[in-house]
Design a protein around this motif. Structure first.
Motif, PDB file in Angstrom:
ATOM      1  N   ILE A 114      19.599  20.124  10.507  1.00  0.00           N
ATOM      2  CA  ILE A 114      19.769  19.165  11.188  1.00  0.00           C
ATOM      3  C   ILE A 114      20.781  20.064  12.523  1.00  0.00           C
ATOM      4  CG2 ILE A 114      20.798  17.200  12.926  1.00  0.00           C
ATOM      5  CD1 ILE A 114      18.292  16.979  10.654  1.00  0.00           C
ATOM      6  N   SER A 115      21.961  20.923  11.575  1.00  0.00           N
ATOM      7  CA  SER A 115      21.963  22.400  12.660  1.00  0.00           C
ATOM      8  C   SER A 115      21.233  23.066  13.399  1.00  0.00           C
ATOM      9  CB  SER A 115      23.169  22.329  11.785  1.00  0.00           C
ATOM     10  OG  SER A 115      24.183  23.555  12.445  1.00  0.00           O
ATOM     11  N   GLY A 116      20.444  23.550  12.453  1.00  0.00           N
ATOM     12  CA  GLY A 116      19.786  24.190  13.245  1.00  0.00           C
ATOM     13  C   GLY A 116      18.621  23.866  14.406  1.00  0.00           C
ATOM     14  N   LEU A 117      18.514  22.368  14.179  1.00  0.00           N
ATOM     15  CA  LEU A 117      17.401  21.384  15.361  1.00  0.00           C
ATOM     16  C   LEU A 117      18.471  21.111  16.254  1.00  0.00           C
ATOM     17  CD1 LEU A 117      15.797  18.858  13.091  1.00  0.00           C
ATOM     18  CD2 LEU A 117      14.124  20.435  14.573  1.00  0.00           C
ATOM     19  N   VAL A 118      19.679  20.802  16.249  1.00  0.00           N
ATOM     20  CA  VAL A 118      20.034  20.854  17.149  1.00  0.00           C
ATOM     21  C   VAL A 118      20.712  21.790  18.029  1.00  0.00           C
ATOM     22  CG1 VAL A 118      23.142  20.009  18.230  1.00  0.00           C
ATOM     23  CG2 VAL A 118      21.290  18.491  15.804  1.00  0.00           C
ATOM     24  N   GLU A 119      21.149  22.944  17.790  1.00  0.00           N
ATOM     25  CA  GLU A 119      21.306  24.220  18.289  1.00  0.00           C
ATOM     26  C   GLU A 119      19.911  24.960  19.304  1.00  0.00           C
ATOM     27  OE1 GLU A 119      22.356  29.243  16.746  1.00  0.00           O
ATOM     28  OE2 GLU A 119      23.074  27.820  16.052  1.00  0.00           O
ATOM     29  N   GLY A 120      18.535  23.999  18.295  1.00  0.00           N
ATOM     30  CA  GLY A 120      17.424  24.727  19.077  1.00  0.00           C
ATOM     31  C   GLY A 120      17.208  23.772  20.531  1.00  0.00           C
ATOM     32  N   ALA A 121      18.257  22.628  20.605  1.00  0.00           N
ATOM     33  CA  ALA A 121      17.883  21.524  21.109  1.00  0.00           C
ATOM     34  C   ALA A 121      18.410  21.808  22.816  1.00  0.00           C
ATOM     35  CB  ALA A 121      17.668  20.102  20.598  1.00  0.00           C
ATOM     36  N   ILE A 122      20.046  22.142  22.389  1.00  0.00           N
ATOM     37  CA  ILE A 122      20.437  22.312  23.507  1.00  0.00           C
ATOM     38  C   ILE A 122      20.509  23.992  24.184  1.00  0.00           C
ATOM     39  CG2 ILE A 122      22.863  23.359  23.511  1.00  0.00           C
ATOM     40  CD1 ILE A 122      24.000  21.528  21.648  1.00  0.00           C
ATOM     41  N   GLU A 123      19.864  24.910  23.193  1.00  0.00           N
ATOM     42  CA  GLU A 123      19.481  26.231  23.584  1.00  0.00           C
ATOM     43  C   GLU A 123      18.161  25.664  24.735  1.00  0.00           C
ATOM     44  OE1 GLU A 123      18.143  29.837  24.795  1.00  0.00           O
ATOM     45  OE2 GLU A 123      20.563  29.088  24.207  1.00  0.00           O
ATOM     46  N   SER A 124      17.222  24.622  24.283  1.00  0.00           N
ATOM     47  CA  SER A 124      15.987  24.578  24.875  1.00  0.00           C
ATOM     48  C   SER A 124      16.478  23.434  26.005  1.00  0.00           C
ATOM     49  CB  SER A 124      15.123  23.558  23.970  1.00  0.00           C
ATOM     50  OG  SER A 124      15.020  25.199  23.482  1.00  0.00           O
ATOM     51  N   ASN A 125      17.486  22.933  26.357  1.00  0.00           N
ATOM     52  CA  ASN A 125      18.061  21.837  27.282  1.00  0.00           C
ATOM     53  C   ASN A 125      16.811  20.350  27.198  1.00  0.00           C
ATOM     54  OD1 ASN A 125      19.163  20.208  28.897  1.00  0.00           O
ATOM     55  ND2 ASN A 125      18.154  20.735  30.486  1.00  0.00           N
ATOM     56  N   VAL A 126      16.448  19.886  25.969  1.00  0.00           N
ATOM     57  CA  VAL A 126      16.189  18.841  25.121  1.00  0.00           C
ATOM     58  C   VAL A 126      16.923  17.836  24.088  1.00  0.00           C
ATOM     59  CG1 VAL A 126      13.557  19.908  25.088  1.00  0.00           C
ATOM     60  CG2 VAL A 126      14.584  19.603  23.108  1.00  0.00           C
ATOM     61  N   GLU A 127      16.039  16.569  24.143  1.00  0.00           N
ATOM     62  CA  GLU A 127      16.785  15.643  23.186  1.00  0.00           C
ATOM     63  C   GLU A 127      15.987  15.434  22.349  1.00  0.00           C
ATOM     64  OE1 GLU A 127      18.340  12.534  25.392  1.00  0.00           O
ATOM     65  OE2 GLU A 127      18.168  13.358  28.031  1.00  0.00           O
ATOM     66  N   ILE A 128      17.389  14.976  21.043  1.00  0.00           N
ATOM     67  CA  ILE A 128      16.434  14.657  19.694  1.00  0.00           C
ATOM     68  C   ILE A 128      16.222  13.198  19.420  1.00  0.00           C
ATOM     69  CG2 ILE A 128      16.083  15.436  17.182  1.00  0.00           C
ATOM     70  CD1 ILE A 128      17.724  17.225  17.640  1.00  0.00           C
ATOM     71  N   VAL A 129      15.754  12.301  19.699  1.00  0.00           N
ATOM     72  CA  VAL A 129      15.719  11.111  19.739  1.00  0.00           C
ATOM     73  C   VAL A 129      15.312  10.367  18.944  1.00  0.00           C
ATOM     74  CG1 VAL A 129      15.473  11.099  22.602  1.00  0.00           C
ATOM     75  CG2 VAL A 129      13.108  10.837  20.555  1.00  0.00           C
ATOM     76  N   GLY A 130      15.306  10.930  17.261  1.00  0.00           N
ATOM     77  CA  GLY A 130      14.452  10.027  16.714  1.00  0.00           C
ATOM     78  C   GLY A 130      13.988  10.901  15.742  1.00  0.00           C
ATOM     79  N   GLY A 131      13.355  10.489  14.040  1.00  0.00           N
ATOM     80  CA  GLY A 131      12.720  11.058  13.838  1.00  0.00           C
ATOM     81  C   GLY A 131      12.935  10.482  12.192  1.00  0.00           C
ATOM     82  N   GLU A 132      12.076  11.726  11.305  1.00  0.00           N
ATOM     83  CA  GLU A 132      11.211  10.442   9.691  1.00  0.00           C
ATOM     84  C   GLU A 132      12.661  11.243   8.946  1.00  0.00           C
ATOM     85  OE1 GLU A 132      10.247   8.024   6.810  1.00  0.00           O
ATOM     86  OE2 GLU A 132      11.477   8.083   8.639  1.00  0.00           O
ATOM     87  N   THR A 133      13.370  11.315   7.634  1.00  0.00           N
ATOM     88  CA  THR A 133      13.500  11.852   6.893  1.00  0.00           C
ATOM     89  C   THR A 133      12.926  11.218   5.614  1.00  0.00           C
ATOM     90  OG1 THR A 133      15.360  12.345   8.178  1.00  0.00           O
ATOM     91  CG2 THR A 133      14.957  12.436   5.043  1.00  0.00           C
ATOM     92  N   ALA A 134      12.079  12.290   4.193  1.00  0.00           N
ATOM     93  CA  ALA A 134      11.288  11.112   3.137  1.00  0.00           C
ATOM     94  C   ALA A 134      11.571  12.147   2.345  1.00  0.00           C
ATOM     95  CB  ALA A 134      10.069  11.693   3.232  1.00  0.00           C
ATOM     96  N   ILE A 135      11.669  11.485   0.896  1.00  0.00           N
ATOM     97  CA  ILE A 135      11.938  12.095  -0.690  1.00  0.00           C
ATOM     98  C   ILE A 135      10.872  12.179  -0.799  1.00  0.00           C
ATOM     99  CG2 ILE A 135      12.842  12.356  -2.640  1.00  0.00           C
ATOM    100  CD1 ILE A 135      15.154  11.618  -0.738  1.00  0.00           C
ATOM    101  N   MET A 136       9.896  13.172  -1.392  1.00  0.00           N
ATOM    102  CA  MET A 136       9.131  12.608  -1.886  1.00  0.00           C
ATOM    103  C   MET A 136       8.095  13.503  -3.303  1.00  0.00           C
ATOM    104  SD  MET A 136       5.677  11.782   1.102  1.00  0.00           S
ATOM    105  CE  MET A 136       6.095  13.868   2.151  1.00  0.00           C
ATOM    106  N   PRO A 137       9.276  13.540  -4.069  1.00  0.00           N
ATOM    107  CA  PRO A 137       8.884  14.795  -5.561  1.00  0.00           C
ATOM    108  C   PRO A 137       6.866  14.098  -6.006  1.00  0.00           C
ATOM    109  CG  PRO A 137       9.931  12.295  -6.395  1.00  0.00           C
ATOM    110  CD  PRO A 137       9.329  12.501  -4.224  1.00  0.00           C
TER     111      PRO A 137
END
Length: 322
Positions: A114-137
Motif C-alpha cells: 500500500i505504501s508503494g501504491l500511494v507513492e506511485g499514485a502521488i507521483e502520477s497525480n491520481v487518486e486511489i478510490v478503493g480496491g479489494e484485498t483477499a486471502i486465498m490459500p
C-alpha cells in the motif's frame, strides 16, 4: 520466437493468440467503445467524455520481491504499468483501484504494498478510490497485485497520423520494470545470477512517465509503453518502417544477457533501457526534447520511413528485424 522465455514457462506466441481470441469475443459487447482490446487502453464514450480504462499487474515480480525482501517497489510498479498505458491513448490518468490477493495473512507485505501504491499514485497525480484485498490459500502463491486505472482523453492518440520523416524518441527506463521476471527468476534459480548481489537493480520500480508525457502530449503523434513483447509493441501504432539505433543499456540488461539470454531475444523480452517511445514530427522535435529532458534522459532513436517492419541496430551494432 523467444526461446529462453519459453523455457521459463512464458510462450509469447501463445499469449498473442489468446489476446486475439479474447479480443474477437469481447468485441461483441461494444456499443460506445472508441478503442477496444488490442491497444494499450480501452476508450469508451460516456456522455461528453472519452474515458480510458486499463488493467494490469506486476506478474511474477512479486515472487522475486518476496524472496529478496524488497516489497514496496511492486506497489509503484502496479501504478506505473497502468498509468503509463493510459498515456498511450492520450489519456490523463485520474484514479485507480487495486486488487491485492494473499496466500495467507501478511501484515508487513500489505503495509509495504500500500505504501508503494500511494507513492506511485502521488507521483502520477491520481487518486486511489478503493480496491479489494483477499486471502486465498491454495490459489495464490505469496501474493498477487493488480490495478485498474481510468483517465480522461481530450484527443485520442492512436498513431494514425504517424508519417515518414517523423522522429522516434526514447525515454530512459529505470531497469527491467515489470516484465520478463519468469525468465529472470529462471536464471536466478539456475545460479546464473546472484539475487543477493543484484537485488536492488533487479527490483527497481517501473519509471512513471506521467509528468513528462503530459507536458508534451499536444505535440506527439503516438506513444508506446515498452513492456511485454518489448519493441514489437510499436506495431500497434503504425505499419510504416521504423529504424531504431539503440543506446547502450543499463548494466542489469548486460547481466541478464551474460547469464544466457541470446542478444536478439533481449530486444523481444526486455525494454533494454527504453521505457517509453514517442513519435514526433520534425516541427516539434526540439521543443519536445527540451521539455522532456527536465524529467528523464531522452534518446533520439531514429526516424519513420516508407515501407514496413521494425529494424533495430543494437548497442553491439547487430541488426535485428522484428
Amino acid at each position: 520466437m523467444s526461446e529462453e522465455y519459453s523455457k521459463a514457462g512464458v510462450d509469447l506466441g501463445k499469449l498473442r493468440k489468446y489476446h486475439e481470441t479474447i479480443s474477437n469475443i469481447i468485441s461483441l459487447t461494444y456499443k460506445n467503445t472508441l478503442i477496444g482490446a488490442g491497444h494499450y487502453s480501452g476508450v469508451i464514450r460516456i456522455g461528453n467524455l472519452n474515458v480510458a480504462i486499463h488493467t494490469d499487474g506486476v506478474g511474477t515480480k512479486t515472487l522475486l520481491a518476496l524472496r529478496a525482501g524488497i516489497i514496496k517497489p511492486v506497489g509503484i510498479d502496479c501504478v506505473a504499468m497502468n498509468v503509463n498505458d493510459l498515456l498511450c491513448v492520450g489519456a490523463r490518468p485520474i484514479a485507480l483501484v487495486d486488487y491485492l490477493a494473499l496466500e495467507k495473512p501478511m501484515d508487513e507485505i500489505v503495509n509495504e504494498v500500500i505504501s508503494g501504491l500511494v507513492e506511485g499514485a502521488i507521483e502520477s497525480n491520481v487518486e486511489i478510490v478503493g480496491g479489494e484485498t483477499a486471502i486465498m490459500p491454495d490459489v495464490i502463491k505469496g501474493f498477487d497485485l493488480s490495478c485498474t486505472a481510468i483517465g480522461i482523453v481530450e484527443k485520442l492518440k492512436t498513431g494514425s497520423d504517424i508519417r515518414p520523416g517523423d522522429y522516434i524518441l526514447g525515454l530512459a527506463s529505470n531497469g527491467i520494470h515489470a516484465n520478463g521476471y519468469s525468465l529472470v527468476r529462471k536464471l536466478i534459480n539456475e545460479g546464473k545470477i546472484r539475487l543477493d548481489e543484484y537485488k536492488e537493480e533487479l527490483l527497481a520500480p517501473t519509471k512513471i512517465y506521467v509528468k513528462p508525457v503530459l507536458e508534451v502530449m499536444d505535440m506527439v503523434k503516438g506513444i508506446a509503453h515498452i513492456t511485454g513483447g518489448a519493441f514489437t509493441k510499436l506495431k500497434r501504432l503504425t505499419s510504416y518502417r521504423l529504424i531504431l539505433n539503440m543506446p547502450e543499456p543499463p548494466e542489469v540488461f548486460k547481466l541478464i544477457e551474460k547469464a544466457g539470454v541470446p542478444h536478439e531475444e533481449m530486444y523481444k523480452v526486455f525494454n533494454m533501457g527504453i521505457g517509453m517511445i514517442l513519435f514526433v514530427s520534425e516541427e516539434f522535435v526540439n521543443e519536445v526534447k527540451s521539455k522532456l529532458e527536465k524529467y528523464v534522459n531522452v534518446y533520439e532513436l531514429g526516424r519513420v520511413y516508407e515501407g514496413q517492419g521494425i529494424v533495430i541496430r543494437t548497442y553491439k551494432n547487430v541488426i535485428l528485424n522484428l
